[in-house]
Enzyme design. Structure first.
Site, PDB file in Angstrom:
ATOM      1  N   ASP A 248      11.162  81.048 -41.321  1.00  0.00           N
ATOM      2  CA  ASP A 248       9.716  81.316 -41.350  1.00  0.00           C
ATOM      3  C   ASP A 248       9.324  82.501 -42.228  1.00  0.00           C
ATOM      4  OD1 ASP A 248       8.692  79.236 -39.700  1.00  0.00           O
ATOM      5  OD2 ASP A 248       9.569  80.230 -37.965  1.00  0.00           O
TER       6      ASP A 248
ATOM      7  N   ASP B  30       7.049  71.928 -41.107  1.00  0.00           N
ATOM      8  CA  ASP B  30       6.457  73.266 -41.270  1.00  0.00           C
ATOM      9  C   ASP B  30       7.125  74.060 -42.400  1.00  0.00           C
ATOM     10  OD1 ASP B  30       6.759  72.096 -38.694  1.00  0.00           O
ATOM     11  OD2 ASP B  30       6.063  73.888 -37.680  1.00  0.00           O
TER      12      ASP B  30
END
Ligand code: GLY
Length: 405
Positions: free
Chosen positions: A126, A184
């Protein structure tokens, strides 16, 4: 990572555009924008500043806002390693940019300090969210060698998770013989394009392109909806399983996943000018815009196939991400399609800016947007504010304002 120098030309017209557009400065026809709506976003940014002053008031020194539970009036905070840590500074910086309120900039600078150490975090995919939404925006507003170094280190850390056998950056670690990649992850690639532009090292660029190509191959159904999780065999790179984690079912279309894909492939086209990525973004947009379960106010249900429709929760974060992505994508397509994308993005922004989704002044614990869904199957963050809804909402307002100039 092996360093391979590349010329600007090799880097595809790509990188020259990466940052011109990244934060919403497309050179596109302005005729579609409603000047009154754009002007109303000046007030929107003033409201954002006022709300974030509430949010910053009780924030513990080294903590990051995560969410707020209206029923108990309690905030939940996280450490810097949570995937959302970059959104709070990012929202402060976008809002400072529009309001020139120094208190917002000061708070952004304060919170960047405890975030810095994540540049060396190799246990998460991330880093794009965490470091590019924060330090990327800080560097855009005021370039500094320190920011550049942090961003390059972050890109290097992210690349340690790339496996050429699979052709992807690993999303989630697992003790089992599996290599997990979620849709994502497309959102972390923008950092890699930035790193190639900043260093001239094409390795980052190539990893981003390889990851995107593998994602096109395996993550999408024939209707261009996407699976949330692809489980690859780490030895062979073969797909072992296609499933969900945060969606309603393995074969459902989790709304935020569709939003990440739309945004991610729009960035891929911006960065490479490769038409296959534009086609992919258009296909995803078509899936979303023509879906019979997309409500009239254009704020998706948390899953396009949520059980109990139409009595299912909305996910305002998905609308914020989609609105921002569509405002960029509309700049790359033919006029009729552009008009459609622009119109839907505008409808999403109008809905999000209405009392149905935008918090009343002083409410919502200082967050801007209400009614988001984080992880419904885990009963976590259900119908609450979330930092990324705020971040992509203010980004979309900025993009809209830029298009109205
Ligand atoms: N896994 C990131 C998200 O909830 O969208």
């Amino acid at each position: 990572m092996m360093k391979k120098r590349i010329s600007w030309k090799q880097c595809a017209a790509a990188t020259t555009l990466v940052f011109a557009v990244a934060c919403g400065t497309q050179k596109q026809s302005t005729s579609k924008a409603d000047k009154a709506l754009a002007q109303s976003f000046d007030k929107g940014f003033a409201d954002a500043g006022a709300q974030y002053k509430i949010l910053m008031k009780d924030l513990p020194a080294d903590k990051f806002p995560k969410t707020y539970f209206p029923t108990t009036a309690k905030h939940e905070y996280s450490g810097s390693g949570w995937w959302c840590s970059g959104f709070y500074p990012g929202t402060l910086l976008y809002t400072f940019e529009q309001t020139k309120d120094e208190a917002l900039y000061k708070e952004a600078m304060r919170i960047l300090e405890p975030l810095k150490k994540e540049q060396f975090n190799k246990s998460t995919h991330d880093l794009g969210f965490m470091m590019f939404c924060s330090f990327g925006n800080a560097n855009r507003l005021q370039p500094k060698p320190e920011y550049k170094e942090i961003l390059i280190n972050s890109a290097k850390s992210l690349c340690t998770r790339f496996d050429p056998k699979v052709g992807c950056i690993k999303s989630w670690d697992s003790k089992k013989p599996e290599f997990l990649v979620i849709i994502d992850n497309m959102m972390n690639l923008e950092l890699l394009f930035w790193a190639t532009e900043a260093t001239g090292d094409s390795s980052y660029y190539k990893i981003a392109v390889t990851h995107a190509n593998t994602t096109i191959k395996n993550h999408f159904r024939p209707d261009y909806s996407s699976y949330h999780v692809i489980n690859y065999n780490p030895e062979t790179g073969a797909v072992q399983q296609k499933r969900t984690a945060q969606g309603a079912a393995d074969e459902s279309a989790w709304a935020r996943g569709q939003a990440w894909g739309l945004y991610g492939f729009t960035v891929m086209y911006r960065a490479t000018k490769d038409k296959q990525y534009l086609d992919q973004a258009n296909h995803i947009a078509r899936y979303i815009l023509s879906h019979p379960n997309l409500p009239a106010d254009k704020v998706p249900y948390w899953d396009f196939n949520a059980p109990g429709l139409p009595n299912a929760l909305r996910d305002a974060s998905a609308a914020a991400i989609m609105a921002s992505a569509l405002l960029e994508l509309q700049g790359y397509v033919e006029p009729a399609q552009s008009k459609e994308y622009f119109g839907v993005a505008e409808a999403m922004l109008r809905s999000l800016s209405s009392p149905a989704y935008k918090a009343a002044p002083g409410a919502n614990g200082g967050f801007l947007i209400e009614h988001c869904v984080g992880h419904l199957p885990a009963k976590s963050e259900v119908d609450v504010p979330l930092t990324y809804a705020d971040y992509y909402y203010v980004e979309a307002m900025k993009r809209y304002k830029d298009l109205a100039k």
